[in-house]
Design a protein around this motif. Structure first.
Motif, short mmCIF file in Angstrom:
data_model
loop_
_atom_site.label_atom_id
_atom_site.label_comp_id
_atom_site.label_asym_id
_atom_site.label_seq_id
_atom_site.Cartn_x
_atom_site.Cartn_y
_atom_site.Cartn_z
N LYS A 65 -11.30 22.43 7.54
CA LYS A 65 -10.44 21.33 7.09
C LYS A 65 -9.02 21.84 6.87
O LYS A 65 -8.81 22.98 6.49
N LEU A 66 -8.09 20.95 7.08
CA LEU A 66 -6.70 21.23 6.77
C LEU A 66 -6.60 21.41 5.25
O LEU A 66 -7.00 20.53 4.50
N ALA A 70 -1.36 22.85 2.82
CA ALA A 70 -0.75 22.51 4.11
C ALA A 70 -0.57 21.01 4.23
O ALA A 70 0.46 20.52 4.70
N ARG A 71 -1.56 20.29 3.76
CA ARG A 71 -1.51 18.83 3.84
C ARG A 71 -0.30 18.29 3.07
O ARG A 71 0.43 17.43 3.56
N ARG A 73 2.42 19.99 2.28
CA ARG A 73 3.64 20.44 2.97
C ARG A 73 3.98 19.50 4.13
O ARG A 73 5.12 19.10 4.32
N ILE A 74 2.96 19.17 4.91
CA ILE A 74 3.18 18.31 6.07
C ILE A 74 3.58 16.90 5.63
O ILE A 74 4.47 16.28 6.20
N ARG A 75 2.94 16.42 4.56
CA ARG A 75 3.26 15.08 4.06
C ARG A 75 4.74 15.01 3.67
O ARG A 75 5.45 14.07 4.00
N ALA A 77 7.18 16.98 4.76
CA ALA A 77 8.01 17.13 5.96
C ALA A 77 8.14 15.78 6.66
O ALA A 77 9.21 15.40 7.11
N LEU A 78 7.03 15.06 6.73
CA LEU A 78 7.05 13.75 7.39
C LEU A 78 7.90 12.76 6.60
O LEU A 78 8.68 12.00 7.17
N GLU A 81 11.57 13.15 7.12
CA GLU A 81 12.10 12.76 8.43
C GLU A 81 12.31 11.26 8.56
O GLU A 81 12.98 10.81 9.47
N LYS A 82 11.66 10.53 7.69
CA LYS A 82 11.70 9.07 7.86
C LYS A 82 13.01 8.44 7.49
O LYS A 82 13.75 8.96 6.68
#
Lengths: 82, 205
Positions: A65-66, A70-71, A73-75, A77-78, A81-82
């Motif tokens: 699983k992620l 990391a989850r 961090r990615i959230r 980053a997303l 960007e919005k």
């Protein structure tokens, strides 16, 4: 006459490209006479067929699983960007 | 290039906030299988979702959203392989493509006969029913040199053909053939030692 090393190279190549008529004939003759290479040929084809199932099993592997870090961090980053 | 016509409402990609929850694990597993490095797999998932966010309007609804995201990830993995291929140490490069020819190796004697003949795998299809077999296969994949593993992944998992591999990785067909050959020889030997050998055979029974 092919030796076993050349035979193993042609067998691997046959998984990636079409062999010439000459190569196919030489291969067939060697495999008729050599049990070790005939066995190797079966094992190589077996390995080649494993890929699809390896893929299917891996993407469904619940043990992998992620991670939470990391989850997050990615959230972020997303969201940035919005 | 003309801008793509706006997709119909129902074909638009869903809210990006849902992607991570819906596809995060799937994409992570897909990447990890190929790169065998957890941090790298996490980065790839992030890069993929960021690229998807930017290119959201290009999603045409012809495929499922997951397939679309997987396609982006596939390209990201390829980019990574291409970069890495050039970065491997000289030592390893020497092992992998000495003259790009099939050279001497540990599998055969000087006269071309098997150094050790392939063992009897009995019924290999039976092995695939055992979950541990698949873990053994992954461990054997991890033991390949980075270049051998990359080529193996591109050929067997990405399903690229020789021509695509040579173009994408900027290598010759001979070089690709040698790397794939060595990858297969090493994988076969590794599985024979670690699975189809005596211990593995006993475990299957």
């Amino acid at each position: 006459m092919l030796n076993c090393r050349q035979t193993s190279q042609l067998l691997s190549g046959s998984l990636d490209r079409s062999l010439t008529l000459r190569e196919r004939l030489a291969l067939r003759i060697h495999l008729l006479l050599c049990d070790a290479c005939a066995r190797f040929a079966r094992q190589l084809r077996f390995l080649h067929r494993l890929a699809a199932e390896l893929e299917a099993r891996s993407v469904a592997d619940e043990r992998v699983k992620l991670g939470a870090g990391a989850r997050e961090r990615i959230r972020r980053a997303l969201a940035g960007e919005k | 290039m003309p801008p793509p016509s706006p997709p119909a409402e129902e074909r638009r990609a869903t809210d990006p906030e849902t992607w991570l929850g819906a596809y995060g694990d799937y994409l992570y597993r897909y990447a990890l299988l190929r790169v065998r490095d957890e941090a790298a797999a996490e980065d790839l998932v992030q890069e993929t979702l960021l690229a998807a966010l930017k290119g959201r309007r290009q999603f045409d609804g012809q495929s499922s959203e997951r397939t679309w995201l997987t396609g982006i990830l596939k390209h990201k993995i390829l980019d990574r392989f291409r970069r890495q291929y050039r970065e491997v140490s000289l030592d390893e490069a020497g092992v992998d493509c000495e003259g790009e020819e099939f050279g001497m190796d540990e599998f055969f004697a000087a006269d071309g006969h098997w150094a050790v003949k392939p063992g009897d795998w009995a019924d290999p299809a039976k092995a695939t029913e055992n979950a541990h077999f698949w873990d053994a296969l992954i461990r054997c994949l991890e033991r390949l040199s980075p270049r051998q593993r990359q080529l193996f992944v591109l050929r067997e998992l990405h399903g690229s053909d020789n021509e695509e591999i040579c173009k994408d990785m900027e290598i010759t067909a001979t070089n690709a053939g040698v790397l794939l050959y060595r990858a297969r020889m090493s994988l076969r030997q590794c599985l024979e030692h670690h699975w189809f050998g005596r211990v593995g055979a006993a475990e299957i029974r």
